[in-house]
Design a protein around this motif. Structure first.
Motif, PDB file in Angstrom:
ATOM      1  N   ILE A 145     -38.720   7.344 -32.297  1.00 41.97           N
ATOM      2  CA  ILE A 145     -37.366   6.807 -32.356  1.00 41.97           C
ATOM      3  C   ILE A 145     -36.876   6.885 -33.794  1.00 41.97           C
ATOM      4  CG2 ILE A 145     -35.883   4.806 -31.967  1.00 41.97           C
ATOM      5  CD1 ILE A 145     -36.987   5.987 -29.404  1.00 41.97           C
TER       6      ILE A 145
ATOM      7  N   THR B  40     -41.704   4.129 -31.416  1.00 39.80           N
ATOM      8  CA  THR B  40     -41.975   5.136 -30.404  1.00 39.80           C
ATOM      9  C   THR B  40     -41.168   4.821 -29.155  1.00 39.80           C
ATOM     10  OG1 THR B  40     -44.226   5.400 -31.258  1.00 39.80           O
ATOM     11  CG2 THR B  40     -43.828   6.202 -29.027  1.00 39.80           C
ATOM     12  N   GLY B  41     -40.864   5.853 -28.364  1.00 41.85           N
ATOM     13  CA  GLY B  41     -40.209   5.675 -27.078  1.00 41.85           C
ATOM     14  C   GLY B  41     -40.692   6.739 -26.106  1.00 41.85           C
TER      15      GLY B  41
ATOM     16  N   THR C  13     -38.236   1.664 -25.143  1.00 39.55           N
ATOM     17  CA  THR C  13     -38.889   1.317 -26.401  1.00 39.55           C
ATOM     18  C   THR C  13     -38.880  -0.198 -26.512  1.00 39.55           C
ATOM     19  OG1 THR C  13     -38.952   1.759 -28.800  1.00 39.55           O
ATOM     20  CG2 THR C  13     -36.775   1.449 -27.806  1.00 39.55           C
TER      21      THR C  13
ATOM     22  N   GLY D  91     -43.448   0.416 -28.988  1.00 42.46           N
ATOM     23  CA  GLY D  91     -42.761   1.205 -27.970  1.00 42.46           C
ATOM     24  C   GLY D  91     -43.618   2.300 -27.370  1.00 42.46           C
ATOM     25  N   SER D  92     -44.899   2.388 -27.772  1.00 42.86           N
ATOM     26  CA  SER D  92     -45.783   3.428 -27.244  1.00 42.86           C
ATOM     27  C   SER D  92     -46.091   3.188 -25.762  1.00 42.86           C
ATOM     28  CB  SER D  92     -47.101   3.447 -28.023  1.00 42.86           C
ATOM     29  OG  SER D  92     -46.893   3.847 -29.358  1.00 42.86           O
TER      30      SER D  92
END
Length: 599
Positions: free
Chosen positions: A53, A65-66, A80, A234-235
């Motif tokens: 992201i 992260t998304g 996310t 957000g992983s």
């Protein structure tokens, strides 16, 4: 970024991802079953659906992260964490997010996701898709989730990512899982442990296998021991046994456990209800009154702006003549009077409204400081004025962006005097008297809003009456809100205040001053137009503030004509002002306090 953590000091390697494949290092996987390599290879298709992201117009290049949870032909939904999205967006009352603006530049923040950002990747390898909307931004009392809508780029040379399927059943204790994301260097963890695992390589896509250490609790949170750092927020937590997503990683505590939002919670938010705000928060949310509509009959007998308001012994103060291209687009009210074909008449003020731009081009108000009536502000109810086409007026639906305000052009307090004060107060709440203003403008607005009062109280002006003109600067320099239907947001506003004064021999005369509320764009343009390169080099755009400017310079910058008012401008009459005018230089004074006014 929330706290992300290394849980086990050995046996939980964050494997590098290269060319959409996990780089297998068998010695690092000895604590896992002998089937681990095959299980990793089986879930590699999900790698292309996980991205970093990244932010637009923000001091941080990226925030977490998304991954794709719902993919369509032309767009996709990316999940996310709330705490990642909140770096650039703010939750609105309906649960959607609104992109904020930089407190330094005023530029709107944005976000995108790059599905590459692997080790050794080149800039040209980027697989970047822009976020067009924050469809959901959880309240602070809800699960740490945000949903971004991304748009498929035209003519992209890379494959559009598929959805990562969500598990139908929650993750079980000891289930074999992996965390896919972008761990960043994070001193909140043991530096020696980080270096042993990451070998100095951060900010790239990693695949970290591990196990579920606690099944989902009543709050929908599961625990795992996959290695993570700041950047993993957000992983996706992926089951290697079932090849489905079992969680959204959001936090961890070094040496203890990492936490993830459960698949059941994600499924509900993605495909079901997104109402997760606690009741106490809902009770505090201000519910605005529904828009109303006024017809010509509702607004009959409104006198509008009176040019001769200041008295018989002083010259009348007519409306300014607008630039031809602006005048050509003015609306024509159905109740217009002869000689006033474009004036929308209200109580003690009038509006010239541009139906082409959907903005007030100029407003004019008569103020009587001897008869003020203080009216407490209640629940704002705004009205469409049906004397002109309602379709050319921005209404409540156009002000959905929480960073944008309805800015009164005629101040609510200014026409509130005499027996008609209450009617005048309500008249100011017409959309024809409002222009979109972004929240940063409030930083410099307190002085701007108090100008009329200060000038009326100044000993250099006579009496307690004033005529004040206000409007947005309509020079084509706008920001637009595509989510609200390409709403046009002016960047600067002008004001001209006119009062009576006495000449040296005691005769009544006019006193006129001009102001701009701006980050400095208009001043910079004046310097550029007059090729004042030395002054231009030293002039920098900054936060919103109020400038006092010469009326003749306001005219030059906007194409308006204030008739003889330029001859009654005390700023132009100063020694410095006279010298600047003689050299064709703009005259302006940045105002920090009212004491800086040149009256």
């Amino acid at each position: 970024m929330a706290l992300e953590a290394i849980i086990r000091l050995t046996g939980r390697p964050p494997l590098i991802v290269r060319n959409d494949a996990v780089v297998i290092e068998p010695p690092l996987l000895e604590e896992f079953p002998i089937t681990i390599t095959g299980q990793i290879k089986a879930v590699e298709p999900a790698l292309a659906s996980v991205g970093r992201i990244e932010f637009v117009n923000h001091e941080m290049a990226w925030g977490g992260t998304g991954w794709v949870v719902d993919s369509g032909a032309d767009s996709a939904l990316v999940v996310t964490n709330r705490h990642v999205a909140k770096l650039v967006a703010k939750r609105s009352a309906d649960g959607r997010g609104v992109f904020l603006r930089s407190p330094y530049s005023g530029a709107r923040y944005g976000a995108s996701i790059d599905f590459n950002e692997e080790v050794d990747a080149r800039v040209t390898d980027a697989r970047n898709a822009s976020a067009t909307a924050v469809e959901y931004l959880a309240d602070d009392t809800g699960a740490d989730v945000a949903l971004l809508r991304i748009k498929r780029p035209l003519n992209a040379a890379w494959a559009w990512p598929d959805s990562v399927p969500l598990a139908d059943q929650e993750a079980g204790l000891e289930e074999l899982v992996a965390l896919i994301g972008y761990p960043a260097y994070d001193t909140r963890n043991d530096v020696t442990a980080m270096e042993r695992y990451f070998r100095g390589l951060y900010d790239v896509k990693r695949f970290a296998p591990g196990r579920v250490t606690r099944a989902a609790d009543s709050g929908g949170v599961i625990s795992h021991d996959c290695t993570s750092l700041g950047g993993n927020s957000g992983s996706v937590l992926l089951s290697l046994e079932r090849r489905v997503a079992v969680g959204l990683h959001f936090a961890g505590q070094y040496g203890i456990a990492n936490s993830a939002v459960s698949a059941a919670t994600l499924r509900r938010l993605v495909f079901g209800s997104r109402t997760t705000v606690a009741g106490a928060v809902l009770q505090e949310t201000f519910v605005e009154a529904k828009d109303g509509l006024h017809t010509a009959d509702d607004l009959k007998d409104r006198e509008g702006y009176v040019p001769g308001f200041l008295g018989k012994t002083t010259p009348p103060v007519p409306w300014p003549t607008l630039a031809p291209e602006i005048a050509a687009g003015l609306a024509k009210p159905v109740d217009a009077l002869p000689g006033r074909p474009h004036e929308l008449r209200y109580t003690h003020f009038g509006v010239l409204f541009s139906q082409d731009l959907k903005l007030p081009a100029a407003t004019a108000v008569n103020i009587d400081g001897k008869q003020p009536v203080r009216i407490k502000r209640g629940d704002d109810k705004w009205f469409v004025d049906a004397r002109i086409d309602p379709a050319c007026q921005y209404t409540a639906k156009h002000y959905g962006d929480q960073a944008i305000d309805r800015g009164h052009m005629v101040r609510r307090e200014d026409p509130n005097w005499g027996d008609d004060a209450i009617q005048a107060n309500f008249d100011t709440f017409h959309y024809t008297n409002a222009a979109p203003q972004h929240a940063l403008l409030n930083q410099g607005k307190s002085l701007w809003q108090g100008l009329e009062n200060y000038i009326l109280d100044n000993s250099r002006t006579e009496g307690f009456k004033a005529c004040v003109f206000t409007g947005p600067i309509l020079n084509g320099d706008y920001e637009y809100l595509p989510e609200e239907g390409d709403v046009r947001v002016p960047l600067e506003f002008w004001k001209v205040a006119v009062m009576t004064a006495k000449t040296e021999d005691g005769q009544d005369t006019l006193h006129a001053t001009a102001y701009v509320l701006s980050q400095g764009h208009l001043i910079r343009k004046l310097l550029e137009d007059r090729q004042r390169s030395e002054a231009l080099e030293g002039f920098r755009l900054g936060a919103y503030r109020t400038f006092q400017v010469a009326i003749r310079d306001l005219e030059a910058a906007t194409g308006m004509n204030f008739h003889d008012l330029r001859n009654y401008d005390p700023l132009a009459a100063t020694k410095a002002g006279s010298e600047a005018i003689a050299q064709d230089e703009p005259v302006f004074v940045p105002l920090e306090t009212a004491a800086d006014l040149v009256l």
